[in-house]
Write an enzyme that holds these catalytic residues in place. Structure first.
Site, PDB file in Angstrom:
ATOM      1  N   TRP A 104      52.990  32.172  38.082  1.00  0.00           N
ATOM      2  CA  TRP A 104      52.486  33.037  39.153  1.00  0.00           C
ATOM      3  C   TRP A 104      51.482  32.327  40.024  1.00  0.00           C
ATOM      4  CZ3 TRP A 104      55.571  36.434  40.718  1.00  0.00           C
ATOM      5  CH2 TRP A 104      56.434  37.081  39.823  1.00  0.00           C
ATOM      6  N   ASP A 184      44.476  37.273  41.397  1.00  0.00           N
ATOM      7  CA  ASP A 184      45.668  38.086  41.154  1.00  0.00           C
ATOM      8  C   ASP A 184      45.464  38.759  39.796  1.00  0.00           C
ATOM      9  OD1 ASP A 184      48.136  39.089  40.457  1.00  0.00           O
ATOM     10  OD2 ASP A 184      49.260  37.262  40.905  1.00  0.00           O
ATOM     11  N   LYS A 208      52.474  47.570  36.336  1.00  0.00           N
ATOM     12  CA  LYS A 208      52.197  47.261  34.928  1.00  0.00           C
ATOM     13  C   LYS A 208      51.199  48.277  34.352  1.00  0.00           C
ATOM     14  CE  LYS A 208      53.192  42.747  36.623  1.00  0.00           C
ATOM     15  NZ  LYS A 208      54.535  42.614  36.236  1.00  0.00           N
TER      16      LYS A 208
END
Ligand code: PMP
Length: 372
Positions: A104, A184, A208
């Site tokens: 990521w 993030d 999530k």
């Protein structure tokens, strides 16, 4: 309340609390007597205004967000933020710094290359020796003492939890690098208390720990609201979105409503300190089981293991399909690892109860007994 018949270990979109789904189902056709579904309401009407204001207030309470930060309910997800962040922060700057911790962070770095010069402050791309053991690339967080952050960087970006690699910062960086810290937080937000004041900007997709995909949460310090490039689309300009109360364009209203129910559920659980204790207990149970066996392995430096995403491998990978089939027969779903790395991954976000992890541990032990 009937317990779920399956345990869903998806990395996202992921399990939501059962009681939230039940509340949403009960209110689906008629939100609190107004005769409309939340999906049918004007985002500017009094009903939805109440929903979004309550959601923001609850989120602010949960994370103790200081008054000089704005909460933005946006669209686009984490991947879009990789472009939206530089579009909003690069005015007057030519480069930004990044800590490369995995897939990521890597995507963030590659996307940033369109907007400025990448400076890699630290990378976990090399194997490293720690406590006499060699760890593979991206199985650890590079030690903060070795990060090299130029003073003229627009910001320093980190990914607090690498959802695929299962590697996470135990705490936000302790050092002040003199430039705004951008994180993030897609797969870790609300899993534990977080000192928001350490950051200039936090962003994450909702799917999530927050709610349905389609909603992106941004928490940004006031001082960063006026650094957007002229080409930044108005709908993604943090100043524009902030000054319009996330209503410059139509926000993802139903996702915000579900997020609000999740925030209330979190408050009922005792807030983020209580949820952290539960998350730690779940993760400990799972990692202890994996570590106690040489049939399974998790490759991450123990201090940098994620409490949200637990990747693991079977020593004999020819058993992978059978492991997943047997898991499915027991109601344990979506344990297959990300396609880029293979193996298994159990995502155990806030909504996964301890009982779900216990059921997984039973499967791990039974499968090892049968095939180990
Ligand atoms: N960052 C992280 C840490 C993620 O886990 C994800 C999604 N799994 C993303 C970014 C991308 O999110 P989206 O697919 O919503 O753009």
């Amino acid at each position: 309340m009937s317990p779920p018949t399956v345990w869903n270990f998806s990395a996202g979109p992921a399990m939501l609390p059962q009681s939230v789904l039940e509340e949403a189902a009960a209110e689906m056709l008629d939100w609190r007597g107004c005769g409309m579904s939340v999906m049918e309401m004007s985002h500017r009407g009094p009903e939805f205004t109440q929903i979004i204001e309550t959601a923001e207030a609850d989120l602010r309470g949960l994370l103790a967000i200081p008054d000089d930060y704005r909460v933005l309910f946006m669209q686009g997800g984490g991947v879009a933020e990789n472009a939206i962040v530089p579009l909003n922060l690069m005015r007057g700057f030519t480069r930004a710094a990044f800590v490369d911790t995995g897939i990521w962070a890597g995507k963030t770095i590659r996307e940033f290359g369109k907007y400025g010069n990448v400076h890699v402050a630290a990378t976990a791309s090399q194997a490293c020796e720690l406590d006499g053991r060699v760890y593979q690339p991206y199985a650890y967080i590079p030690p903060e003492s070795a990060w090299d952050v130029p003073a003229e960087a627009a910001y320093l970006h980190i990914c607090l939890n690498e959802t695929i690699g299962g590697v996470a910062f135990a705490e936000p960086p302790a050092r002040d690098f003199g430039v705004p810290l951008v994180a993030d937080v897609s797969s870790t937000i609300l899993s534990r208390p977080l000192d928001v004041s350490r950051f200039g900007l936090l962003y994450g997709g909702a799917q999530k720990n927050i709610g349905p995909a389609g909603l992106t949460l941004v928490i940004v310090h006031d001082s960063l609201l006026d650094r957007a490039l002229d080409v930044c689309p108005s709908a993604f300009n943090y100043r524009t979105v902030a000054d319009n109360g996330s209503m410059y364009n139509t926000p993802p209203t139903y996702a915000i409503y579900i997020a609000g129910l999740v925030f209330q559920w979190l408050k009922r659980q005792g807030g983020l300190t209580a949820i952290r204790a539960l998350n730690q207990a779940k993760a400990r149970l799972l990692y202890d089981t994996l570590d106690a066996s040489d049939f399974y392995a998790n490759p991450i430096v123990p201090a940098h293991r994620s409490t949200m995403n637990v990747p693991f491998r079977l020593r004999d990978e020819s058993l992978n399909e059978l492991f997943l089939t047997r898991a499915q027969q027991r109601g344990l779903l979506q344990l297959k690892g990300h396609k880029s790395v293979g193996g298994m991954r159990a995502s155990i976000y806030n909504a996964m109860p301890l009982a779900g992890v216990q059921a997984l541990v039973e499967h791990l032990c039974d499968f090892e007994k049968d095939f180990g």
